[in-house]
Each structure stands twice: as C-alpha cells, then as structure tokens.
Design a protein around this motif. Sequence first.
Motif, PDB file in Angstrom:
ATOM      1  N   SER A  33       0.261  -1.243   0.047  1.00  0.00           N
ATOM      2  CA  SER A  33      -0.351   0.275  -0.143  1.00  0.00           C
ATOM      3  C   SER A  33       0.841   0.980  -0.105  1.00  0.00           C
ATOM      4  O   SER A  33       0.306   2.075  -0.062  1.00  0.00           O
ATOM      5  N   SER A  34       2.211   1.039   0.525  1.00  0.00           N
ATOM      6  CA  SER A  34       2.871   2.851   0.782  1.00  0.00           C
ATOM      7  C   SER A  34       3.853   2.750  -0.439  1.00  0.00           C
ATOM      8  O   SER A  34       3.702   4.152  -0.680  1.00  0.00           O
ATOM      9  N   ASN A  36      -5.087   5.550  -2.312  1.00  0.00           N
ATOM     10  CA  ASN A  36      -5.958   5.001  -1.540  1.00  0.00           C
ATOM     11  C   ASN A  36      -7.213   4.259  -2.554  1.00  0.00           C
ATOM     12  O   ASN A  36      -7.513   3.194  -2.104  1.00  0.00           O
ATOM     13  N   LYS A  46       6.957   3.471  15.980  1.00  0.00           N
ATOM     14  CA  LYS A  46       7.049   3.011  14.610  1.00  0.00           C
ATOM     15  C   LYS A  46       8.175   3.100  14.073  1.00  0.00           C
ATOM     16  O   LYS A  46       9.000   3.124  12.630  1.00  0.00           O
ATOM     17  N   LYS A  55       2.961   8.237   0.031  1.00  0.00           N
ATOM     18  CA  LYS A  55       3.196   7.649  -0.758  1.00  0.00           C
ATOM     19  C   LYS A  55       4.559   7.430  -1.501  1.00  0.00           C
ATOM     20  O   LYS A  55       4.952   8.010  -2.215  1.00  0.00           O
ATOM     21  N   ASP A  77       2.458  -0.118  13.036  1.00  0.00           N
ATOM     22  CA  ASP A  77       2.288   0.364  12.794  1.00  0.00           C
ATOM     23  C   ASP A  77       3.952   0.983  11.962  1.00  0.00           C
ATOM     24  O   ASP A  77       4.964   0.957  12.239  1.00  0.00           O
ATOM     25  N   TYR A 123       3.636   5.777   8.138  1.00  0.00           N
ATOM     26  CA  TYR A 123       2.704   6.200   7.389  1.00  0.00           C
ATOM     27  C   TYR A 123       1.042   6.292   7.362  1.00  0.00           C
ATOM     28  O   TYR A 123       0.203   6.556   6.632  1.00  0.00           O
ATOM     29  N   ARG A 124       1.221   4.543   8.143  1.00  0.00           N
ATOM     30  CA  ARG A 124      -0.533   4.777   8.836  1.00  0.00           C
ATOM     31  C   ARG A 124       0.117   2.959   9.856  1.00  0.00           C
ATOM     32  O   ARG A 124       1.205   2.992  10.255  1.00  0.00           O
ATOM     33  N   ASN A 125      -1.181   3.357  10.188  1.00  0.00           N
ATOM     34  CA  ASN A 125      -1.005   2.090  11.756  1.00  0.00           C
ATOM     35  C   ASN A 125      -1.814   0.549  10.566  1.00  0.00           C
ATOM     36  O   ASN A 125      -2.500   0.142   9.732  1.00  0.00           O
TER      37      ASN A 125
END
Length: 309
Positions: A25-26, A31, A158, A214, A288, A291-293
């Motif tokens: 996803s990164s 999204n 993180k 991203k 985590d 850039y996101r959990n």
Amino acid sequence: MIKKVRIDHLKPGIFVHDFNCGFNSSYLLANQALIKDIKIIDHLRSFGIKEVYIDTDKGDDISDARPEIEAKLGTDKGLRQLASEEPVSIRNVPLKEELLVAQNIKNQAVNVIQNAIKSVNEGKPLETAEAYDLIAKMEKSVTRNRDALVLLARIRKKDEYTLMHSISVGAYVLNFCNFYKVPHKRTLSLAIGALFHDIGKTKIPLSILNKPGKLEEAEFAEMKRHALYSAEVLQSATDLPEEAYDMGLHHHERYDGSGYPHGLKGDEIKTGSQLCAIADVFDAITSDRCYRNGMGRVEGLRKLYEWSE
C-alpha cells in the motif's frame, strides 16, 4: 455497495474502494481511484494485485461481483477450517515466565542487528558468529513458549520498524520450523536468513525508507532493489548457507509469479524464501508505520488467506 472483484474484470468507469494490497500500500499513488483507462489496470496488475474492492455507488457495477460481506464470510469459513485442523500447541513454559528470558534475547537481537548494520555501512563483511548464538537462544525460547518472543518483538515505536521487523520475521520463521519439526541444522539456516533478509535496506536512502507518504514509481523501483542489496551483503558473509542467501534475494517473490526481483513462480521459489515471504508480509501489514497504522493480527491472518486464494 462495496463488492469484491478480480482485477481481470475491471474496466474504465469502475471506482476502486480498496486496492486490497496492504503489503504494497505504501507504493501506490492513491488509496482509492476511479478507473479512467486500462493503463491504471495494468499498473495495478504490475503490483501483483489479483482482486480489489469496488464501490458501485461511486462508479459502474459488475453484476457477478461478490458483495464484501459475502467475500469475508467465505474467507472466515476457510480460516476456521484451517484452525480446526491445527494440533493443540504445547507450551512447556508459562508465558509470564518466558517473557523474562525473551526480553534478554530481544535486547541481544537488537545489538546483533545494529552491529550488522554498522558493519555494512562501514563496508565490512557481515559477521555471523554472534548471530548464530542469538538464533540458538531464539530457537530455545520459541520451543519453550511460542508467543513470548513474538509478542516482545511487536512492542516497538513506529520509527523502529526496520530494526524490529527483522527480529519478528526471525521469530515467526522459528515458530514455523518448530511447528513442522524441521531438523535443528536447517532451522538455524532458515532463521538466520530470516533475521538478515532485509539487511540490504541499509543501502536504501532514508528519504525513501522512512518516507511518510506514498512512494513515486522511481522511489519504488529503488526500494525493490533492497532484495538485490541483501543478496550482495549476505554473499560477503562467512558461514552462511545458500538458503539464507536465497531468502535475502527472493523473499518478495510471489507464488503466482508477480513478485520481484526475478518473477519466480510456484516451486521455483525455495521453501525458505516462501516462509520468509509469509512472515515478512504478516509482520508488515500488522505493524504501525510512519505513514499508517497496522491492522489487527486476526485481520492480518484474514488478508493472508484472502491473498492466497
């Protein structure tokens, strides 16, 4: 309505609600997105994405697509069946007791990884003696209690992801080996490969490695080179088995041939690299990041099963 659709059924006019690829996803540039032309579909396919979730309220519908709830119920049914077939795990030592030992092992693991990174940054060959000593202790810990070391390795900030991720993947692979009664010598080979599978990330610029947003395509291309860099580092080490080297090189290969760097398919991917890939993805999507959990561990298992279909 949210529906699950195979990527081969996508066409312009469909709105993608979820790309269904938490492990990558990164690297995607959005999204959610409206499919405007087939180039976007080809772009998604290049990431190894096989299925996505679409929103029929924001774009065109596909009549034979499964509603989201129906797709998830099917996944949960498959997971329950697998769980019912798993033999009862024997924990020789209570979790509370093993956590005390595992904490010392975790501390040693941090030192081993940090020393390895320091050696690579200084252009020195990777030393393996202290790593083998660590792996032996990790193996005994997961044999006594499979959960303690894994739980401790998941306690991280993180910005500690890259460091603690290697320890987690090593612990997961050791658990695989313990579960399947893999001989001791081969277990050590697989575990040390897992521990150093991402050592090549030391050669990736921090601006890419820790980017909170991203990645652009050029940045993603450089990120993918970490597998090649890992192989180079492991090749310089002494006393490392070939399978450990292969795990550094091929832990991003995928069974359907959509992985990298060589697009291997099926049994072309060695067992160690397959195990490392599973552990790598599971830890990545449940952790985590800057850039996101991460998703929950149960949802992580659900995604692994879903992506394997």
